[in-house]
Design a protein around this motif. Structure first.
Motif, PDB file in Angstrom:
ATOM      1  N   ASP C 237       0.822  -1.223   0.000  1.00 19.68           N
ATOM      2  CA  ASP C 237       0.000   0.000   0.000  1.00 19.68           C
ATOM      3  C   ASP C 237       0.851   1.265   0.000  1.00 19.68           C
ATOM      4  O   ASP C 237       2.076   1.208   0.068  1.00 19.68           O
ATOM      5  CB  ASP C 237      -1.004  -0.014   1.161  1.00 19.68           C
ATOM      6  CG  ASP C 237      -0.343   0.125   2.520  1.00 19.68           C
ATOM      7  OD1 ASP C 237       0.829   0.567   2.586  1.00 19.68           O
ATOM      8  OD2 ASP C 237      -0.994  -0.216   3.515  1.00 19.68           O
ATOM      9  N   GLN C 238       0.162   2.360  -0.094  1.00 17.36           N
ATOM     10  CA  GLN C 238       0.739   3.705  -0.206  1.00 17.36           C
ATOM     11  C   GLN C 238       1.646   4.058   0.982  1.00 17.36           C
ATOM     12  O   GLN C 238       2.563   4.864   0.847  1.00 17.36           O
ATOM     13  CB  GLN C 238      -0.443   4.689  -0.270  1.00 17.36           C
ATOM     14  CG  GLN C 238      -0.159   6.025  -0.894  1.00 17.36           C
ATOM     15  CD  GLN C 238      -0.098   5.964  -2.418  1.00 17.36           C
ATOM     16  OE1 GLN C 238      -0.750   5.144  -3.066  1.00 17.36           O
ATOM     17  NE2 GLN C 238       0.720   6.824  -3.008  1.00 17.36           N
ATOM     18  N   ASP C 239       1.363   3.480   2.134  1.00 18.10           N
ATOM     19  CA  ASP C 239       2.162   3.790   3.324  1.00 18.10           C
ATOM     20  C   ASP C 239       3.391   2.902   3.453  1.00 18.10           C
ATOM     21  O   ASP C 239       4.158   3.040   4.401  1.00 18.10           O
ATOM     22  CB  ASP C 239       1.294   3.623   4.583  1.00 18.10           C
ATOM     23  CG  ASP C 239       0.136   4.609   4.591  1.00 18.10           C
ATOM     24  OD1 ASP C 239       0.323   5.737   4.097  1.00 18.10           O
ATOM     25  OD2 ASP C 239      -0.955   4.247   5.074  1.00 18.10           O
ATOM     26  N   GLY C 240       3.537   1.975   2.506  1.00 17.32           N
ATOM     27  CA  GLY C 240       4.701   1.119   2.555  1.00 17.32           C
ATOM     28  C   GLY C 240       4.516  -0.141   3.374  1.00 17.32           C
ATOM     29  O   GLY C 240       5.497  -0.842   3.656  1.00 17.32           O
ATOM     30  N   HIS C 241       3.286  -0.426   3.777  1.00 17.58           N
ATOM     31  CA  HIS C 241       3.073  -1.681   4.497  1.00 17.58           C
ATOM     32  C   HIS C 241       3.431  -2.852   3.597  1.00 17.58           C
ATOM     33  O   HIS C 241       3.280  -2.780   2.379  1.00 17.58           O
ATOM     34  CB  HIS C 241       1.621  -1.787   4.980  1.00 17.58           C
ATOM     35  CG  HIS C 241       1.321  -0.831   6.090  1.00 17.58           C
ATOM     36  ND1 HIS C 241       0.356   0.143   5.998  1.00 17.58           N
ATOM     37  CD2 HIS C 241       1.902  -0.679   7.315  1.00 17.58           C
ATOM     38  CE1 HIS C 241       0.351   0.855   7.117  1.00 17.58           C
ATOM     39  NE2 HIS C 241       1.279   0.373   7.927  1.00 17.58           N
ATOM     40  N   THR C 242       3.924  -3.905   4.221  1.00 19.27           N
ATOM     41  CA  THR C 242       4.375  -5.059   3.450  1.00 19.27           C
ATOM     42  C   THR C 242       3.583  -6.311   3.853  1.00 19.27           C
ATOM     43  O   THR C 242       3.070  -6.398   4.976  1.00 19.27           O
ATOM     44  CB  THR C 242       5.879  -5.320   3.681  1.00 19.27           C
ATOM     45  OG1 THR C 242       6.138  -5.398   5.083  1.00 19.27           O
ATOM     46  CG2 THR C 242       6.718  -4.210   3.070  1.00 19.27           C
ATOM     47  N   ALA C 243       3.516  -7.254   2.929  1.00 24.05           N
ATOM     48  CA  ALA C 243       2.738  -8.487   3.162  1.00 24.05           C
ATOM     49  C   ALA C 243       3.389  -9.363   4.226  1.00 24.05           C
ATOM     50  O   ALA C 243       2.719  -9.981   5.043  1.00 24.05           O
ATOM     51  CB  ALA C 243       2.612  -9.248   1.857  1.00 24.05           C
ATOM     52  N   THR C 244       4.705  -9.425   4.184  1.00 19.06           N
ATOM     53  CA  THR C 244       5.459 -10.112   5.225  1.00 19.06           C
ATOM     54  C   THR C 244       6.364  -9.079   5.900  1.00 19.06           C
ATOM     55  O   THR C 244       6.401  -7.927   5.478  1.00 19.06           O
ATOM     56  CB  THR C 244       6.351 -11.213   4.607  1.00 19.06           C
ATOM     57  OG1 THR C 244       7.091 -10.626   3.520  1.00 19.06           O
ATOM     58  CG2 THR C 244       5.505 -12.359   4.080  1.00 19.06           C
ATOM     59  N   ASN C 245       7.095  -9.492   6.922  1.00 20.24           N
ATOM     60  CA  ASN C 245       8.011  -8.541   7.584  1.00 20.24           C
ATOM     61  C   ASN C 245       9.316  -9.242   7.926  1.00 20.24           C
ATOM     62  O   ASN C 245       9.792  -9.197   9.059  1.00 20.24           O
ATOM     63  CB  ASN C 245       7.337  -7.945   8.830  1.00 20.24           C
ATOM     64  CG  ASN C 245       8.159  -6.809   9.429  1.00 20.24           C
ATOM     65  OD1 ASN C 245       9.010  -6.227   8.756  1.00 20.24           O
ATOM     66  ND2 ASN C 245       7.930  -6.512  10.700  1.00 20.24           N
ATOM     67  N   ASN C 246       9.888  -9.884   6.928  1.00 18.64           N
ATOM     68  CA  ASN C 246      11.150 -10.599   7.144  1.00 18.64           C
ATOM     69  C   ASN C 246      12.306  -9.675   7.471  1.00 18.64           C
ATOM     70  O   ASN C 246      13.287 -10.075   8.092  1.00 18.64           O
ATOM     71  CB  ASN C 246      11.489 -11.437   5.907  1.00 18.64           C
ATOM     72  CG  ASN C 246      10.524 -12.592   5.742  1.00 18.64           C
ATOM     73  OD1 ASN C 246      10.091 -13.192   6.733  1.00 18.64           O
ATOM     74  ND2 ASN C 246      10.153 -12.897   4.501  1.00 18.64           N
ATOM     75  N   CYS C 247      12.200  -8.428   7.020  1.00 23.36           N
ATOM     76  CA  CYS C 247      13.295  -7.476   7.255  1.00 23.36           C
ATOM     77  C   CYS C 247      13.181  -6.813   8.617  1.00 23.36           C
ATOM     78  O   CYS C 247      14.040  -6.000   8.976  1.00 23.36           O
ATOM     79  CB  CYS C 247      13.324  -6.430   6.158  1.00 23.36           C
ATOM     80  SG  CYS C 247      11.928  -5.320   6.249  1.00 23.36           S
ATOM     81  N   GLY C 248      12.123  -7.108   9.359  1.00 19.43           N
ATOM     82  CA  GLY C 248      11.988  -6.538  10.699  1.00 19.43           C
ATOM     83  C   GLY C 248      11.750  -5.040  10.709  1.00 19.43           C
ATOM     84  O   GLY C 248      12.109  -4.343  11.658  1.00 19.43           O
ATOM     85  N   GLY C 249      11.152  -4.537   9.635  1.00 15.44           N
ATOM     86  CA  GLY C 249      10.777  -3.117   9.622  1.00 15.44           C
ATOM     87  C   GLY C 249      11.879  -2.169   9.203  1.00 15.44           C
ATOM     88  O   GLY C 249      11.747  -0.951   9.349  1.00 15.44           O
ATOM     89  N   ILE C 250      12.953  -2.721   8.666  1.00 15.02           N
ATOM     90  CA  ILE C 250      14.108  -1.892   8.291  1.00 15.02           C
ATOM     91  C   ILE C 250      14.608  -2.271   6.904  1.00 15.02           C
ATOM     92  O   ILE C 250      14.918  -3.433   6.649  1.00 15.02           O
ATOM     93  CB  ILE C 250      15.276  -2.073   9.286  1.00 15.02           C
ATOM     94  CG1 ILE C 250      14.812  -1.837  10.715  1.00 15.02           C
ATOM     95  CG2 ILE C 250      16.435  -1.148   8.943  1.00 15.02           C
ATOM     96  CD1 ILE C 250      15.842  -2.256  11.765  1.00 15.02           C
TER      97      ILE C 250
END
Lengths: 333, 333, 333, 333
Positions: C237-250
């Motif tokens: 989405d436009q806010d940069g949310h991701t389907a997974t979070n393997n990168c831990g938010g970085i």
């Protein structure tokens, strides 16, 4: 920020009328003999009570809370703290509405959106220089081969200091003065190009002392009145000694082994016993202000030992930095 | 070290006779229009070639190698580089054995155990101020609401500058001078207690410029000649404007919204065309030295724009630091 | 050095068995409501006395000595101090000759040439984390829009924590564990290339906590078991949310607006109640050592709130730095 | 900021598709033999072109522009620069609208308000690690008594590296891996409490390398599976050697004279040749993305020498800092 120095690093804390003022020294090597008694002599030189200084009486007893074990520094941060006892905080409430001319009252309230501690100047008070003197003692002990001496050379524009002081007292006015600081025993090579010249670091520290408005090294502002052929210091021996010392012991920002010399101008104390006009921000108009509380008439009298402390800290820091550049490595350099 | 500033941070590199001099600016915000052309005006003010300055001719063309994309800063480090073209390095070999009086030759060789680059003063050369001027242009663009102006107010002790210059040229001697810098348009609150006062930071930067030997803010050394009742600046309105400006726009180390004023003393250039004595370290005796090479007779003529650059960088840095203290957080402060 | 952070900067001082431990926070904005009571909840989470923690009982009462006026921060350095009361220093003398395995005893004496304070680990003690927790509370208050949560996810290699603890107690042995920390509510853009990535700063702070031996962000060491097509987090989405979070938010060291996630490994406490061999430096031979004194059997139980504190400080610091890059200037960017 | 280290300090600059990338090393002592040829071996280890690495071919020829004279360092800042030649920037325009999953594209544009350089990742590119390797060579030369070795121990979760690589190539997918770094020859006492532990500084530097997601020292995350009695390393001789090395050569953040050991996890390269979904910010909807350009399939293959470089820089810096604490002063300590 409230820290000064890189390897020998001092951080300052406290307010004039809060419970304590003090400092932390980080980077002091382990094994240095240190006690509160080492500080008494320099703290006394800064002390108030003499003619021309504030009547506020404080014991100024340093408590070394951390970083020391069995009389020696441990390598951990050294915390030195002083209690504030003799505070009369009611005198200061008015300065929020009516800032004292020449003081930090106005800028402190603006900068911190009205949350600054107004009592006795808060964190902007000259009382914090107590912590500088204490830290300076530690630096002096490290640099014991040096002779660092600062003294008042003129007061109120006159070299007849006692007379100038009497005159100021009789007029209920304040005076400033000039302090000269010399350092003997320096080796060649302290100071770091390009931005950490000896002049840069000493000036940085000295201008943190409240009331300092000028500094000059060697013949300073006088150097512009002579030509290069007169101003250049001729090297006369293998150690780099020079026939004259117009540069004040510093070339290219680096100590040259001759005497380090600089002078600072300390402005007249801002708090005076005469009535002054100021702006009343609550009433949006100018009004007369009469300052009560405890104030120095000639704070400059107490400044020489503070100048020495700053100088000692800069030189201790530069000594550590200079040393590590060559001697740290086993590789052939 | 060779860096200056905390959030707007400039690092300097290069030697007088090496391939390049330059700087990196770290912390400049993204989105600022920037091109080499922005720098021409200030670089020209520093340029040599005028009467009294070195005959060394350099194009002084800034290459912005990094940190820029489509004419705007990107937020990444900005590298600005200048080629050195017009170098005559053979002239300098002798200064290892026979250091020039008043120069960094002796201290540089000692500090670095004989490995310092002697050509043209190496890293100690005034040529590095070229990079300071370039970085200053970036800071000025950020602080475009300010008017920062430095100018020569006296040369060789005389306010008749043209005449003083002619006199020096005819005597083949060098002269120094005084530069006054003023800044209009400042808001209240720049500067950080206790050690990062505006005076501390400006003095730190200014004393990195080769040849500076003194600095004073407001009425500076003159402040000691008057009493506090005269020296205090009376606040006259809601914005903190004062009737006089003896403090040079700074109280307690913080800008008070009035004009910032300071003066610096630049010593006479050390390199002169007259024969001078110095110590010959190879022969262990004093000898006469005749300096060849390209030198300024009055380097001070080129210094005002460098002073402006340092001032702009300090104010940009303090603006960033001051801003983040209040506006960074969503919590009620 | 004993400081952490650039704009929100914390300096630590004290020893386990000296009179005090504490910290100074420099750079905290003015106007923040702050009292000792704000700290009780987090300090209690770190407190000893629970099963598996040291029997040493300390009140852990924070004194806010400076930087506060009428219940709000003033912009000046905040000094927070804790008294040490329940110390039994006679237990530690033996560790100079016979350093405890797994402890800093040996390195501390070597590094500081025998001048380090050996009592209770001196400046190397876990007791100093008390000051970190206190400073973390201040950072959390600034970052009140965030939800920062750390919790123990396994003990002694088992997720059945209560059982693992009982087992360790019965064996008179110590255990370590894994703590997971998450942060919700972060905006995009915190972290500074190239060296001040979010991972760099959090790891820097976390590894200052005694006993931490590993850290991983997102899926960390697990990321190597899958391929890029699985590991990449798809933006949805436009806010940069991701389907997974393997990168831990970085990404690229910068927060991407998703949940920040990392895990740390805390080793088993070094001090155990079993007899161990060590080298007796006075006798130059190996000998059996029985450790007395007050020790944690599972220090890891007390660490989650310390991890939160470090995280809050890093994020407050990065918030200030990020903010000043854009909003400080009036020029169009 | 883009700098790392205190006394041995490296600053980085450049973009993947700009004219240059490079670094400045400040604080390197004078007198060290240094030439571009010293760097070839390490630069070759990082070079692309091998199986699994990007087909982008660059000469990677280091130019040492400043800080060197007659083959030796001078004590002035050392500037090392690399030209970028083989760039195909047209491939990158699309990533502004459609950020690559797992990349810094999105955060870079957000953080810098759309002004970030998108070409090849701009300043966020792995290409900047070239400068780290070059600076690492200088640090290694200073610390020539050490043996610093990093190598890939597993790829894609498998220790059969060649096979794992073939598998990834055949699947057009990317893989990550684990690198182990060891250092032999360290003396006791490097590392500074409280915040500059060896683990803190190495982790800080290592997490600046793109793609690193975890680090552990000694037995790291494995330490939680054993109890203290097994995990503690028993000291067995006068020099502090231990029977086991579960702590990885570090106690209390300080080197203990045993082998330093740590491992890092490098995630699978984000750029893959398979089609992936991402958010199209121009169209506000999700779309398929096919990445062109030159990319590594296993960037981890090139990372060991970068890890060594960071490690060497940290150890050189800590050596200088540790050294100056004791040897700088003539006073008895």
């Amino acid at each position: 920020m409230n820290s000064f120095g890189k390897q020998f690093r001092m951080s300052i804390f406290g307010e004039s009328h809060g419970p304590v003022v003090g400092c932390i020294i980080d980077g002091c090597p382990a094994g240095l003999d240190l006690s509160a008694a080492d500080m008494f002599s320099d703290l006394t030189r800064r002390k108030s009570g003499a003619k021309g200084t504030t009547p506020r009486k404080e014991e100024d007893l340093p408590e070394i809370l951390t970083g020391i074990f069995q009389g020696k520094t441990t390598g951990a941060p050294i915390t030195i703290q002083f209690q504030n006892n003799n505070t009369k905080s009611k005198d200061y409430a008015q300065f929020i509405d009516m800032p004292r001319p020449g003081h930090a009252d106005f800028v402190a309230q603006r900068k911190y959106n009205g949350s600054s501690d107004p009592r006795g100047g808060g964190h902007f008070s000259g009382r914090l220089t107590l912590a500088i003197v204490a830290a300076g003692v530690v630096a002096k002990k490290l640099m014991s081969q040096l002779s660092i001496k600062a003294e008042l050379t003129s007061l109120g524009g006159s070299t007849n200091i006692e007379e100038a002081l009497e005159k100021a007292i009789s007029k209920k006015d304040s005076v400033g003065g000039v302090i000269e600081c010399t350092v003997d025993g320096l080796s060649v090579g302290l100071g770091e190009p390009f931005f950490d010249s000896v002049e840069s670091l000493i000036a940085h520290g000295v201008f943190a002392i409240p009331g300092i408005k000028g500094i000059e090294f060697g013949n300073g502002f006088k150097s512009i009145e002579i030509t290069g052929s007169k101003n250049n210091d001729i090297i006369i021996d293998q150690d780099g000694h020079t026939a004259t010392n117009n540069c004040g012991g510093i070339n290219g920002g680096i100590t040259n082994g001759n005497q380090l010399v600089f002078r600072v101008a300390v402005k007249p104390t801002a708090s005076i016993l005469q009535e002054q006009m100021t702006f009343n921000f609550a009433k949006s108009k100018m009004e007369a202000l009469n300052i009560k509380g405890s104030h120095d008439l000639a704070f400059v009298l107490r400044v020489p030992v503070i100048i020495e402390a700053i100088t000692a800290m800069v030189l201790a820091d530069l000594t550590m930095i200079n040393n590590n550049q060559q001697s740290a490595f086993s590789v052939q350099l």
